[in-house]
Motif scaffolding. Structure first.
Motif, mmCIF file in Angstrom:
data_model
loop_
_atom_site.group_PDB
_atom_site.id
_atom_site.type_symbol
_atom_site.label_atom_id
_atom_site.label_comp_id
_atom_site.label_asym_id
_atom_site.label_seq_id
_atom_site.Cartn_x
_atom_site.Cartn_y
_atom_site.Cartn_z
ATOM 1 N N GLY A 243 -64.302 44.024 1.932
ATOM 2 C CA GLY A 243 -65.556 43.851 1.233
ATOM 3 C C GLY A 243 -66.388 42.686 1.725
ATOM 4 N N CYS A 244 -65.875 41.959 2.732
ATOM 5 C CA CYS A 244 -66.585 40.780 3.239
ATOM 6 C C CYS A 244 -67.357 41.054 4.518
ATOM 7 N N GLY A 245 -67.418 42.320 4.946
ATOM 8 C CA GLY A 245 -68.110 42.645 6.189
ATOM 9 C C GLY A 245 -67.132 42.856 7.313
ATOM 10 N N HIS A 246 -67.607 43.458 8.389
ATOM 11 C CA HIS A 246 -66.735 43.808 9.502
ATOM 12 C C HIS A 246 -66.373 42.604 10.357
ATOM 13 N N LYS A 247 -67.247 41.610 10.395
ATOM 14 C CA LYS A 247 -66.994 40.434 11.224
ATOM 15 C C LYS A 247 -66.438 39.302 10.385
ATOM 16 N N ARG A 248 -65.348 38.698 10.847
ATOM 17 C CA ARG A 248 -64.731 37.592 10.116
ATOM 18 C C ARG A 248 -65.685 36.399 10.045
ATOM 19 N N ASN A 249 -65.900 35.918 8.838
ATOM 20 C CA ASN A 249 -66.731 34.734 8.612
ATOM 21 C C ASN A 249 -65.950 33.792 7.705
ATOM 22 N N THR A 250 -65.261 32.834 8.302
ATOM 23 C CA THR A 250 -64.359 31.971 7.540
ATOM 24 C C THR A 250 -65.092 30.962 6.663
ATOM 25 N N SER A 251 -66.399 30.908 6.761
ATOM 26 C CA SER A 251 -67.162 29.999 5.909
ATOM 27 C C SER A 251 -67.797 30.718 4.718
ATOM 28 N N SER A 252 -67.617 32.036 4.638
ATOM 29 C CA SER A 252 -68.211 32.781 3.529
ATOM 30 C C SER A 252 -67.325 32.684 2.296
ATOM 31 N N ALA A 253 -67.951 32.648 1.126
ATOM 32 C CA ALA A 253 -67.192 32.563 -0.127
ATOM 33 C C ALA A 253 -66.290 33.778 -0.293
ATOM 34 N N CYS A 254 -66.748 34.931 0.177
ATOM 35 C CA CYS A 254 -65.950 36.152 0.071
ATOM 36 C C CYS A 254 -64.656 36.024 0.874
ATOM 37 N N TRP A 255 -64.787 35.622 2.138
ATOM 38 C CA TRP A 255 -63.601 35.532 2.992
ATOM 39 C C TRP A 255 -62.639 34.458 2.482
ATOM 40 N N VAL A 256 -63.165 33.315 2.107
ATOM 41 C CA VAL A 256 -62.313 32.229 1.601
ATOM 42 C C VAL A 256 -61.567 32.667 0.348
ATOM 43 N N GLY A 257 -62.285 33.333 -0.553
ATOM 44 C CA GLY A 257 -61.639 33.810 -1.765
ATOM 45 C C GLY A 257 -60.528 34.800 -1.470
ATOM 46 N N CYS A 258 -60.768 35.721 -0.538
ATOM 47 C CA CYS A 258 -59.740 36.702 -0.170
ATOM 48 C C CYS A 258 -58.549 36.034 0.510
#
Length: 226
Positions: free
Chosen positions: A160-175
């Motif tokens: 749900g955070c998009g196809h490209k890894r973004n380690t600074s996004s709240a979504c990716w960090v939360g996951c």
């Protein structure tokens, strides 16, 4: 004494070292690069800009002070399992506004371990580097760990955070933390028993970049000339 493996996360380097004389418990030093304004970002004490500055808890009182010679002549030590994992400093009110401030207690509880502070003043007397076994690029090391955590995600959280890894996004960090700690481990009520990815798998993911140079096994090439 028997050699201990000392792993430095910032430089992604694995060392083998001999700590010879440990400072008394709770005299671990908080070492940071002094800010350009001449202030330590952690203690706010004055220091020399752009140089490492180490502070220690004041004995028998609150606050921090520049580490005295009695500490810097040895090796500082902190058992984070005993010091931090026993306490949950996060309330439900804090969780509702800044939930990420609640996750550190669960991380301490899950990983535990020891912190050491090795001072320049005590190099060669209280500690020494026996061998630099491998230095790898931090980007490669991070990718190995991130890929392991993402692969363990069994609910499609990262999808749900998009196809490209973004380690600074709240979504990716939360996951990431949800996968590492489990859903309950992210809550103030669940810090004592975090779930998520098994600790052994996390440890293996950290070891993988140093264990080989095969990217299929999480390995990383050694940085030449270091």
């Amino acid at each position: 004494p028997a050699p201990r493996n000392i792993r430095v996360v910032a430089s992604t380097t694995r060392l083998r070292g001999y700590p010879r004389h440990l400072a008394r418990p709770r005299r671990y030093a908080f070492c940071n690069v002094c800010g350009a304004d001449g202030r330590d970002p952690f203690s706010k004490l004055r220091c020399t800009p752009n140089e490492y500055f180490c502070t220690c808890p004041k004995p028998f009182s609150y606050g921090l002070e520049a580490c005295p010679d009695s500490v810097t002549s040895k090796v500082g030590r902190e058992n984070i399992t005993e010091t931090f994992s026993r306490y949950q400093s996060c309330s439900w009110d804090k969780f509702m506004t800044t939930p990420w401030q609640c996750w550190s207690s669960s991380v301490y509880r899950k990983t535990g371990g020891m912190w050491y502070s090795t001072f320049l003043a005590s190099e060669g007397t209280a500690w020494r580097v026996v061998e630099v076994t491998k230095v790898v690029n931090k980007t490669c090391s991070d990718d190995s760990i991130y890929s392991t955590v993402e692969a363990y995600d069994d609910i499609g959280c990262f999808d749900g955070c998009g196809h490209k890894r973004n380690t600074s996004s709240a979504c990716w960090v939360g996951c990431f933390y949800r996968t590492v700690l489990g859903a309950d481990g992210m809550l103030p009520s669940g810090f004592a028993n975090p779930g998520g990815i098994p600790y052994e798998d996390l440890a293996d993911a950290w070891d993988a970049p140093f264990a080989s140079e095969d990217p299929r096994r999480g390995g990383c090439a050694a940085v030449p000339g270091v």
